[in-house]
Write a protein that holds these residues in place. Structure first.
Motif, PDB file in Angstrom:
ATOM      1  N   TYR A  76       0.535  -0.784   0.330  1.00 27.77           N
ATOM      2  CA  TYR A  76       0.401   0.007  -0.024  1.00 27.77           C
ATOM      3  C   TYR A  76       0.562   1.307   0.137  1.00 27.77           C
ATOM      4  CZ  TYR A  76      -3.365  -3.230   1.628  1.00 27.77           C
ATOM      5  OH  TYR A  76      -4.114  -4.592   1.720  1.00 27.77           O
ATOM      6  N   THR A  77       0.307   1.805  -0.997  1.00 24.63           N
ATOM      7  CA  THR A  77       1.407   3.729  -0.651  1.00 24.63           C
ATOM      8  C   THR A  77       0.250   4.377  -0.183  1.00 24.63           C
ATOM      9  OG1 THR A  77       0.293   3.993  -2.918  1.00 24.63           O
ATOM     10  CG2 THR A  77       2.851   3.104  -2.535  1.00 24.63           C
ATOM     11  N   PHE A  78       0.346   5.758   0.071  1.00 31.45           N
ATOM     12  CA  PHE A  78      -0.237   7.236   0.605  1.00 31.45           C
ATOM     13  C   PHE A  78      -0.813   7.803  -0.689  1.00 31.45           C
ATOM     14  CE2 PHE A  78       2.877   6.586   3.739  1.00 31.45           C
ATOM     15  CZ  PHE A  78       2.129   5.952   5.275  1.00 31.45           C
ATOM     16  N   THR A  79      -2.431   8.492  -0.905  1.00 32.50           N
ATOM     17  CA  THR A  79      -2.771   9.218  -1.559  1.00 32.50           C
ATOM     18  C   THR A  79      -3.377   9.988  -0.996  1.00 32.50           C
ATOM     19  OG1 THR A  79      -5.388   8.288  -1.109  1.00 32.50           O
ATOM     20  CG2 THR A  79      -3.444   7.034  -2.793  1.00 32.50           C
ATOM     21  N   GLU A  80      -3.637  11.456  -2.118  1.00 30.05           N
ATOM     22  CA  GLU A  80      -4.062  12.479  -1.405  1.00 30.05           C
ATOM     23  C   GLU A  80      -5.593  12.407  -0.874  1.00 30.05           C
ATOM     24  OE1 GLU A  80      -0.476  13.550  -4.250  1.00 30.05           O
ATOM     25  OE2 GLU A  80      -2.358  12.678  -3.988  1.00 30.05           O
ATOM     26  N   ALA A  81      -5.837  10.919  -0.709  1.00 29.66           N
ATOM     27  CA  ALA A  81      -7.157  11.149  -0.262  1.00 29.66           C
ATOM     28  C   ALA A  81      -7.422  11.232   1.258  1.00 29.66           C
ATOM     29  CB  ALA A  81      -7.475   9.734  -0.666  1.00 29.66           C
ATOM     30  N   VAL A  82      -6.265  11.021   1.912  1.00 25.13           N
ATOM     31  CA  VAL A  82      -6.376  11.260   2.602  1.00 25.13           C
ATOM     32  C   VAL A  82      -4.832  12.516   2.965  1.00 25.13           C
ATOM     33  CG1 VAL A  82      -5.786  10.633   4.966  1.00 25.13           C
ATOM     34  CG2 VAL A  82      -6.518   9.189   4.125  1.00 25.13           C
ATOM     35  N   SER A  83      -5.183  13.595   3.941  1.00 24.40           N
ATOM     36  CA  SER A  83      -4.392  14.861   4.666  1.00 24.40           C
ATOM     37  C   SER A  83      -4.318  15.028   5.973  1.00 24.40           C
ATOM     38  CB  SER A  83      -3.809  15.620   3.437  1.00 24.40           C
ATOM     39  OG  SER A  83      -5.636  16.331   3.455  1.00 24.40           O
ATOM     40  N   ALA A  99       8.553  24.468   5.080  1.00 30.05           N
ATOM     41  CA  ALA A  99      10.018  24.261   5.060  1.00 30.05           C
ATOM     42  C   ALA A  99      10.027  23.132   5.409  1.00 30.05           C
ATOM     43  CB  ALA A  99      10.591  25.294   5.668  1.00 30.05           C
ATOM     44  N   LYS A 100       9.660  22.457   6.435  1.00 30.36           N
ATOM     45  CA  LYS A 100      10.324  21.777   7.073  1.00 30.36           C
ATOM     46  C   LYS A 100       9.453  19.757   6.444  1.00 30.36           C
ATOM     47  CE  LYS A 100      12.893  22.111  10.391  1.00 30.36           C
ATOM     48  NZ  LYS A 100      14.279  22.463  10.388  1.00 30.36           N
ATOM     49  N   ASP A 106       7.756  15.673  -2.426  1.00 31.28           N
ATOM     50  CA  ASP A 106       7.655  16.082  -4.109  1.00 31.28           C
ATOM     51  C   ASP A 106       6.941  17.466  -4.361  1.00 31.28           C
ATOM     52  OD1 ASP A 106       6.245  15.605  -6.539  1.00 31.28           O
ATOM     53  OD2 ASP A 106       5.109  14.462  -5.985  1.00 31.28           O
ATOM     54  N   GLU A 107       7.044  17.835  -5.280  1.00 23.92           N
ATOM     55  CA  GLU A 107       7.568  19.167  -5.791  1.00 23.92           C
ATOM     56  C   GLU A 107       6.431  20.200  -6.614  1.00 23.92           C
ATOM     57  OE1 GLU A 107      10.748  21.940  -6.786  1.00 23.92           O
ATOM     58  OE2 GLU A 107      12.318  21.230  -5.182  1.00 23.92           O
ATOM     59  N   LYS A 108       6.068  18.459  -7.449  1.00 22.18           N
ATOM     60  CA  LYS A 108       5.066  18.709  -8.101  1.00 22.18           C
ATOM     61  C   LYS A 108       3.664  18.773  -7.786  1.00 22.18           C
ATOM     62  CE  LYS A 108       7.903  16.660 -11.692  1.00 22.18           C
ATOM     63  NZ  LYS A 108       7.913  15.224 -12.654  1.00 22.18           N
ATOM     64  N   LYS A 116       3.528  17.512  -0.371  1.00 17.32           N
ATOM     65  CA  LYS A 116       3.351  15.633   0.423  1.00 17.32           C
ATOM     66  C   LYS A 116       5.064  15.503   0.504  1.00 17.32           C
ATOM     67  CE  LYS A 116       1.162  12.863  -2.652  1.00 17.32           C
ATOM     68  NZ  LYS A 116       1.159  12.059  -3.970  1.00 17.32           N
ATOM     69  N   ASP A 117       5.417  14.716   1.256  1.00 17.92           N
ATOM     70  CA  ASP A 117       6.602  14.813   2.081  1.00 17.92           C
ATOM     71  C   ASP A 117       6.958  14.010   1.631  1.00 17.92           C
ATOM     72  OD1 ASP A 117       5.859  12.569   3.626  1.00 17.92           O
ATOM     73  OD2 ASP A 117       5.690  13.429   5.194  1.00 17.92           O
ATOM     74  N   GLN A 118       8.760  13.487   2.290  1.00 15.91           N
ATOM     75  CA  GLN A 118       9.597  12.576   1.172  1.00 15.91           C
ATOM     76  C   GLN A 118       8.960  11.126   1.681  1.00 15.91           C
ATOM     77  OE1 GLN A 118      12.941  12.271   4.489  1.00 15.91           O
ATOM     78  NE2 GLN A 118      11.769  13.696   5.199  1.00 15.91           N
ATOM     79  N   PHE A 119       7.857  11.120   2.678  1.00 16.03           N
ATOM     80  CA  PHE A 119       7.622   9.501   2.562  1.00 16.03           C
ATOM     81  C   PHE A 119       6.545   9.683   1.769  1.00 16.03           C
ATOM     82  CE2 PHE A 119       9.785  10.860   6.552  1.00 16.03           C
ATOM     83  CZ  PHE A 119      10.662   9.872   6.365  1.00 16.03           C
TER      84      PHE A 119
END
Length: 168
Positions: A76-83, A99-100, A106-108, A116-119
């Motif tokens: 499983y991976t994360f999606t924008e459906a949960v934030s 910044a943190k 993901d800059e896009k 979206k953070d590094q994870f």
């Protein structure tokens, strides 16, 4: 008096970065800590392809909210459906969390206060007054705020949102 159990706890499924993510998040949020780390064992919690001693679960807390991070593999991976929404009182707070949390992310996937953070976890870094402004009974005010918000390409600018709300 016994500690009150949090009725609902967020579980975050990672491939193998649960400990790294928990350490990162607890470094970003001031009132945070790691409670417990449980490791995979040869007899207990055995999982095919995961060697003994690897981190299985990390229980941690961010600003009073408890989380569980699970290393469950790549299924499983994360999606924008949960934030997760970070309510900020000042522009300095918005700048800090933006910044943190966006570092290495993901800059896009950055737009209108979302990142979206590094994870791969999605966050909304917003002024604490935003909900009140966009749900104001005066639809002219709320529409101006939404228009201003949607023009912000990355992080939110509290001053511009306030000016839009006030009509100046």
């Amino acid at each position: 008096m016994a500690n009150r159990i949090q009725k609902i706890t967020t579980n975050l499924w990672f491939d193998s970065q649960a400990e790294e993510a928990a350490k990162f998040y607890t470094s970003v949020f001031q009132n945070s800590r790691i409670h417990r780390i449980t490791r995979y064992g040869q007899k207990r919690h055995e999982m095919k392809g995961i060697s003994e001693g690897k981190v299985m679960i990390v229980e941690f807390e961010l600003e009073g909210q408890k989380f569980v991070a699970l290393n469950g593999g790549p299924k499983y991976t994360f999606t924008e459906a949960v934030s997760f929404i970070v309510q900020c009182e000042t522009q300095e707070e918005i700048d800090y969390f933006w910044a943190k949390l966006s570092e290495g992310g993901d800059e896009k996937a950055q737009a209108n206060g979302w990142l979206k953070d590094q994870f791969g976890v999605s966050w909304q870094v917003v002024p604490s007054t935003l909900n009140a402004m966009i749900s104001d009974e005066d639809s002219t005010k709320s529409e101006r705020v939404m228009k201003a918000l949607l023009q912000m390409e990355t992080k939110l600018d509290m001053d511009k949102l306030k000016k839009a709300y006030e009509g100046s």
